[in-house]
Design a protein around this motif. Structure first.
Motif, short mmCIF file in Angstrom:
data_model
loop_
_atom_site.label_atom_id
_atom_site.label_comp_id
_atom_site.label_asym_id
_atom_site.label_seq_id
_atom_site.Cartn_x
_atom_site.Cartn_y
_atom_site.Cartn_z
N UNK A 1 -4.92 -9.05 5.76
CA UNK A 1 -4.69 -7.67 6.22
C UNK A 1 -5.98 -7.04 6.72
N UNK A 2 -7.11 -7.28 6.01
CA UNK A 2 -8.38 -6.71 6.42
C UNK A 2 -8.84 -7.28 7.77
N UNK B 1 -9.62 -6.71 13.66
CA UNK B 1 -9.37 -7.14 15.04
C UNK B 1 -8.63 -6.06 15.83
N UNK B 2 -7.69 -5.37 15.16
CA UNK B 2 -6.96 -4.29 15.83
C UNK B 2 -7.91 -3.17 16.25
N UNK C 1 -3.80 3.67 8.22
CA UNK C 1 -4.73 3.07 9.18
C UNK C 1 -4.22 3.26 10.61
N UNK C 2 -2.89 3.14 10.79
CA UNK C 2 -2.30 3.38 12.11
C UNK C 2 -2.51 4.83 12.55
N UNK C 3 -2.46 5.76 11.60
CA UNK C 3 -2.71 7.17 11.92
C UNK C 3 -4.13 7.37 12.44
N UNK C 4 -5.07 6.65 11.83
CA UNK C 4 -6.47 6.78 12.26
C UNK C 4 -6.64 6.22 13.67
N UNK C 5 -6.03 5.07 13.93
CA UNK C 5 -6.18 4.44 15.24
C UNK C 5 -5.55 5.29 16.35
N UNK C 6 -4.33 5.77 16.10
CA UNK C 6 -3.61 6.51 17.13
C UNK C 6 -3.86 8.01 17.09
#
Length: 524
Positions: free
Chosen positions: A61-62, A67-68, A376-381
């Motif tokens: 996961x890390x 990579x994402x 984490x998706x909230x931070x990216x988007x």
């Protein structure tokens, strides 16, 4: 001169063997870690524990998240311009599509910010019956200024019977001297016409015998061949951003090693239901498009089952080419391929030997992991709505996981998985809208019931096309025949229609619905 190809072949063979051994090592370590259940850390009462298998998944996961993040930054930093030199074959797969979505799709393709002379647009319709012709007519209408080529193929690439030699000869004779010089006995003569149209004209629509989505895509790919540099695929319910093709092309041009690229598939009807909203919480990129997703649970589950069939087919096929790519692809394929089976084994074990509290605790842990990934998706988007993505785990455990096994058992069956929107959604939606119009505007009706004569009604609904199922049309006809005249005619603009029953295509106007009284009538 002969040594270099030999060394290249030898190197490829060695790499394939090493890649296969690497895949076996990854699979073996994961199976051992899961079966052995080796604990690294555990609490006093065993409520919380962290084992070697959990360590592997945490590291996975890390690394995935890292990579994402890198790819997200690289995407934002990319400013390379497009060369506008590559020819693109734009393929559209269509099957009983909602006319509203189809028109939006075709209009969005016309509005693409890419040189028209470099685009070759091909729509392949899965079905060649009379009821499917509305899609070809709409394609011809939208691209009328491009002189589109339209063709109804009685077969497809895999249904032609090569034993019908006599029919081949008759067809060759009928074609005469001006026929296709490449035509040979035992070959479908219509196939040559399909390939000639697709390779020779800019806009082409082909209707072919039903064979499923894979057959539709195969037709477009096979007929295009190497006549274009890139091929872009699109479903008939997808509305593209004007820069979608441009952004995809820029990515492929940025690195010659790139073989494919995808975009951000956003949802048009995300407010229709919980299912459609959850489907919208995925993917991100600069190339954007909008698509309709099933809002009903069973249609969504059928769609996911079809996608899972494709995933397992492609997993098995791609395994032969792992050595052509980075080892990370092999690792990812192994982990994602075996993960559902480990989850299933865990659930079976808990229900067999565990207690209710054990099951609830595992489910809570799964939800907690989902919350971490959603954060984490909230931070990216930079969008708080991505927190709802954690609820996707509920759908996964209750629906998607069982659907994976059904997909494996029915992998050899080829179908669209979801019924045509024209039949399921469009009829219900437009008929409901028409009913509301009839009620709100209090349509005035006048009918003359004279045996042997036509019936003429006065209808005051704005003319617009809808798609209605035959059973619904019969219900409307009966309702009109039983209805009574009411309303003030002078308050509305009248429209005279003559009775219409020969509506096999189901394509009529709301005004004509009130005229469905007498067989053999016609619409004026």
């Amino acid at each position: 001169m002969e040594l270099k190809p030999l060394l290249h072949r030898l190197g490829s063979t060695v790499r394939a063997i090493l890649t296969f051994l690497f895949a076996l090592v990854v699979l073996g370590v994961m199976v051992w870690a899961y079966v052995e259940g080796f604990q690294l850390v555990t609490s006093v009462y065993g409520i919380i524990s962290f084992g070697f298998y959990g360590l592997l998944l945490s590291l996975h996961l890390l690394v995935q998240s890292f990579f994402a993040f890198i790819e997200h930054r690289r995407m934002r930093a990319c400013t390379d311009p497009c060369s506008f030199t590559k020819t693109i074959g734009f393929t559209i797969s269509a099957y009983q599509e909602d006319p509203v979505y189809l028109r939006e799709c075709l209009n969005s393709i016309r509005a693409l910010k890419y040189p028209p002379e470099l685009l070759r647009i091909i729509m392949v319709v899965d079905g060649n019956s009379y009821d499917d012709r509305y899609m070809m007519e709409m394609f011809r209408e939208v691209f009328a200024d491009q002189e589109p080529g339209c063709y109804v193929w009685k077969n497809n690439y895999h249904t032609w019977d090569p034993t019908q030699d006599q029919q081949d000869v008759e067809m060759a004779v009928a074609m005469g001297p001006g026929g296709d010089a490449d035509y040979t006995i035992g070959e479908d003569p219509q196939r040559k016409e399909v390939e000639r149209l697709i390779q020779g004209q800019r806009c082409v629509c082909i209707m072919q015998k039903w064979g499923g989505k894979r057959e539709v895509m195969y037709t477009a790919f096979k007929a295009l061949g190497s006549s274009v540099d890139y091929i872009q695929v699109c479903d008939s319910d997808t509305k593209l951003d004007p820069l979608a093709t441009l952004e995809l092309c820029k990515v492929l041009e940025s690195n010659p090693k790139y073989g494919a690229v995808g975009g951000d598939v956003m949802i048009l009807n995300l407010k229709d239901s919980y299912i459609s909203f959850m489907s919208s919480l995925r993917y991100t990129a600069r190339s954007k498009c909008y698509t309709e997703t099933p809002a009903q649970f069973l249609r969504w589950l059928n769609q996911q089952t079809r996608w899972t069939k494709s995933y397992f087919r492609e997993w098995l096929y791609n395994a032969m080419w792992w050595h052509k790519h980075h080892l990370w692809m092999t690792y990812e394929s192994i982990v994602s391929g075996v993960f559902p089976f480990f989850v299933t084994a865990t659930i079976i074990q808990l229900f067999w030997t565990g207690t209710v509290w054990d099951i609830l605790w595992i489910l809570c842990c799964i939800q907690l992991i989902g919350l971490v990934k959603a954060a984490y998706a909230c931070i990216l988007r930079r969008d708080i709505v991505m927190m709802f993505m954690s609820l996707y785990s509920v759908l996964y455990m209750t629906s998607l996981l069982p659907a994976k096994y059904f997909a494996i058992l029915t992998m050899n069956k080829s179908s669209w998985g979801t019924s045509g929107r024209r039949k399921i959604e469009n009829s219900n939606r437009f008929l409901k809208r028409t009913e509301e119009q009839l009620e709100m505007k209090r349509i005035s009706q006048k009918r003359k019931i004279i045996k042997g004569q036509r019936y003429t009604l006065l209808c005051f609904t704005p003319r617009r096309e809808i798609v209605a199922a035959p059973k619904q049309l019969n219900r409307w006809r009966e309702a009109v025949m039983m209805g009574e005249s009411e309303g003030n005619e002078e308050d509305h603009q009248t429209q005279s229609v003559t009775a219409l029953l020969g509506a096999e295509t189901g394509r009529i106007s709301p005004a004509a619905l009130c005229g469905l009284l007498q067989p053999g009538g016609s619409l004026r």
